[in-house]
Design an enzyme around this catalytic site. Structure first.
Site, PDB file in Angstrom:
ATOM      1  N   ASN A  54      -0.045   2.113  27.449  1.00 50.19           N
ATOM      2  CA  ASN A  54      -1.314   2.481  26.826  1.00 50.19           C
ATOM      3  C   ASN A  54      -2.387   1.545  27.365  1.00 50.19           C
ATOM      4  O   ASN A  54      -2.436   0.366  27.006  1.00 50.19           O
ATOM      5  CB  ASN A  54      -1.201   2.370  25.305  1.00 50.19           C
ATOM      6  CG  ASN A  54      -2.511   2.652  24.601  1.00 50.19           C
ATOM      7  OD1 ASN A  54      -3.434   3.227  25.180  1.00 50.19           O
ATOM      8  ND2 ASN A  54      -2.603   2.241  23.349  1.00 50.19           N
TER       9      ASN A  54
ATOM     10  N   LYS B 106      -5.577   1.588  26.917  1.00 49.65           N
ATOM     11  CA  LYS B 106      -6.684   1.359  25.979  1.00 49.65           C
ATOM     12  C   LYS B 106      -8.032   1.465  26.715  1.00 49.65           C
ATOM     13  O   LYS B 106      -8.177   2.297  27.599  1.00 49.65           O
ATOM     14  CB  LYS B 106      -6.492   0.028  25.256  1.00 49.65           C
ATOM     15  CG  LYS B 106      -5.108  -0.065  24.583  1.00 49.65           C
ATOM     16  CD  LYS B 106      -4.924  -1.279  23.742  1.00 49.65           C
ATOM     17  CE  LYS B 106      -3.528  -1.273  23.142  1.00 49.65           C
ATOM     18  NZ  LYS B 106      -3.306  -2.413  22.219  1.00 49.65           N
TER      19      LYS B 106
ATOM     20  N   HIS C 290      -2.137   5.721  16.739  1.00 55.80           N
ATOM     21  CA  HIS C 290      -2.046   4.318  17.144  1.00 55.80           C
ATOM     22  C   HIS C 290      -2.665   3.411  16.091  1.00 55.80           C
ATOM     23  O   HIS C 290      -3.628   3.779  15.421  1.00 55.80           O
ATOM     24  CB  HIS C 290      -2.743   4.119  18.496  1.00 55.80           C
ATOM     25  CG  HIS C 290      -2.464   2.793  19.124  1.00 55.80           C
ATOM     26  ND1 HIS C 290      -3.156   1.649  18.770  1.00 55.80           N
ATOM     27  CD2 HIS C 290      -1.560   2.417  20.055  1.00 55.80           C
ATOM     28  CE1 HIS C 290      -2.683   0.634  19.471  1.00 55.80           C
ATOM     29  NE2 HIS C 290      -1.721   1.065  20.256  1.00 55.80           N
TER      30      HIS C 290
ATOM     31  N   GLU D  93      -4.582   0.967  16.220  1.00 53.49           N
ATOM     32  CA  GLU D  93      -6.015   0.704  16.378  1.00 53.49           C
ATOM     33  C   GLU D  93      -6.853   1.891  15.927  1.00 53.49           C
ATOM     34  O   GLU D  93      -7.950   1.722  15.378  1.00 53.49           O
ATOM     35  CB  GLU D  93      -6.308   0.344  17.837  1.00 53.49           C
ATOM     36  CG  GLU D  93      -5.725  -1.008  18.209  1.00 53.49           C
ATOM     37  CD  GLU D  93      -5.571  -1.230  19.700  1.00 53.49           C
ATOM     38  OE1 GLU D  93      -5.101  -2.313  20.072  1.00 53.49           O
ATOM     39  OE2 GLU D  93      -5.911  -0.323  20.487  1.00 53.49           O
TER      40      GLU D  93
ATOM     41  N   GLU E  93       5.250   0.631  15.664  1.00 52.49           N
ATOM     42  CA  GLU E  93       4.410  -0.523  15.954  1.00 52.49           C
ATOM     43  C   GLU E  93       4.396  -1.472  14.752  1.00 52.49           C
ATOM     44  O   GLU E  93       3.737  -1.187  13.748  1.00 52.49           O
ATOM     45  CB  GLU E  93       2.962  -0.090  16.194  1.00 52.49           C
ATOM     46  CG  GLU E  93       2.708   0.785  17.390  1.00 52.49           C
ATOM     47  CD  GLU E  93       1.209   1.052  17.503  1.00 52.49           C
ATOM     48  OE1 GLU E  93       0.581   0.482  18.395  1.00 52.49           O
ATOM     49  OE2 GLU E  93       0.679   1.821  16.679  1.00 52.49           O
TER      50      GLU E  93
ATOM     51  N   GLY F  79      -0.633  -9.863  17.989  1.00 44.47           N
ATOM     52  CA  GLY F  79      -1.839 -10.688  17.926  1.00 44.47           C
ATOM     53  C   GLY F  79      -2.006 -11.494  16.657  1.00 44.47           C
ATOM     54  O   GLY F  79      -3.109 -11.921  16.327  1.00 44.47           O
TER      55      GLY F  79
ATOM     56  N   SER G 170       4.734  -5.791  21.219  1.00 47.26           N
ATOM     57  CA  SER G 170       4.557  -6.830  22.242  1.00 47.26           C
ATOM     58  C   SER G 170       5.778  -6.962  23.154  1.00 47.26           C
ATOM     59  O   SER G 170       6.340  -8.049  23.321  1.00 47.26           O
ATOM     60  CB  SER G 170       4.244  -8.187  21.595  1.00 47.26           C
ATOM     61  OG  SER G 170       3.025  -8.121  20.874  1.00 47.26           O
TER      62      SER G 170
END
Length: 249
Positions: free
Chosen positions: A9, A11, A94, A96, A166, A172, A212
């Protein structure tokens, strides 16, 4: 038998020249493998990506799409526009998109339905946040996300679904998800699908891990029996790292 997939991905990264360069490097060093390679550039570079990869065994996916067939939705992209340029796979849900654009499970269910009307394959993302993991509510969150967005589907639809778990808490945040935690959740997800749709559908369902994955941990993560590949973020932006992850199988 379920398919192994490594999906990158990209992004909001890479202009057209950079997109072509990265794809050409992936093509030049493409390993001989049964693992499906998926790349998801930005919308403006999808057509060029399709053109660049058309003679190679690489799937181009969109990072999102709108649920409507068309209309006054400024800035949005319809499913038919994607399939018209040869994009038949789309990433939906996703973390985000959920966090920054407030996409709900009900909205995502509508997007999934629209994708299937256009005979698209869906890579469906879901997963818990740190606060859910801290109070031991992660299994419930994942179950509700799947039930509310996907469990209205018919059995035949699952042939066009790829799940991507995910763990948002491990991306992060400074927290680390272990391969064992990935396997634990993937096993739970597969058993949940089995309860609703039966063993055959669950056993043939590809479930990707999106926590990750990197070249140095891909082999261990992919060795887990219910982990069928990865949805890769930052490491997908360098051909060497991305292909090293593909070689994790």
């Amino acid at each position: 038998m379920r398919k192994n997939i490594v999906a990158g991905n990209w992004k909001m990264h890479k202009n057209q020249q950079e997109t072509i360069a990265l794809l050409e490097e992936i093509i030049a060093n493409h390993p001989k493998t049964a693992t499906e390679i998926v790349v998801a550039p930005t919308f403006v570079n999808l057509a060029k990506a399709v053109e660049t990869t058309k003679e190679h065994n690489i799937t181009v996916a969109a990072q999102n799409m709108h649920q409507a067939e068309g209309g006054a939705y400024t800035g949005e992209i319809a499913a038919g526009m994607l399939t018209d340029i040869g994009v038949n796979t789309v990433i939906l849900g996703h973390s985000e998109r959920r966090a920054y654009f407030h996409e709900s499970d009900a909205l995502l269910a509508s997007k999934v339905d629209t994708a299937f009307k256009h005979e698209m394959r869906v890579i469906f993302c879901f997963g818990e946040e740190l606060k859910d993991r801290q109070i031991n509510n992660h299994f419930n969150v994942v179950e509700y996300q799947l039930r509310d967005a996907l469990f209205h589907l018919e059995k035949k639809d699952w042939a066009s679904i790829v799940l991507a778990y995910e763990p948002v808490w491990a991306i992060g945040t400074g927290e680390t998800a272990s391969p064992e935690q990935a396997q634990e959740m993937h096993k739970f997800i597969r058993s949940l699908v089995e309860k609703v749709y039966g063993f055959d559908i669950a056993d043939n369902l590809t479930i990707l891990y999106g926590g990750s994955v990197k070249p140095d941990n891909a082999k261990e993560i992919f060795s887990k029996p219910d982990v069928d590949g990865g949805l890769i973020g930052g490491a997908a932006l360098k051909a060497e790292d991305f292909l090293a992850i593909v070689n994790g199988f």
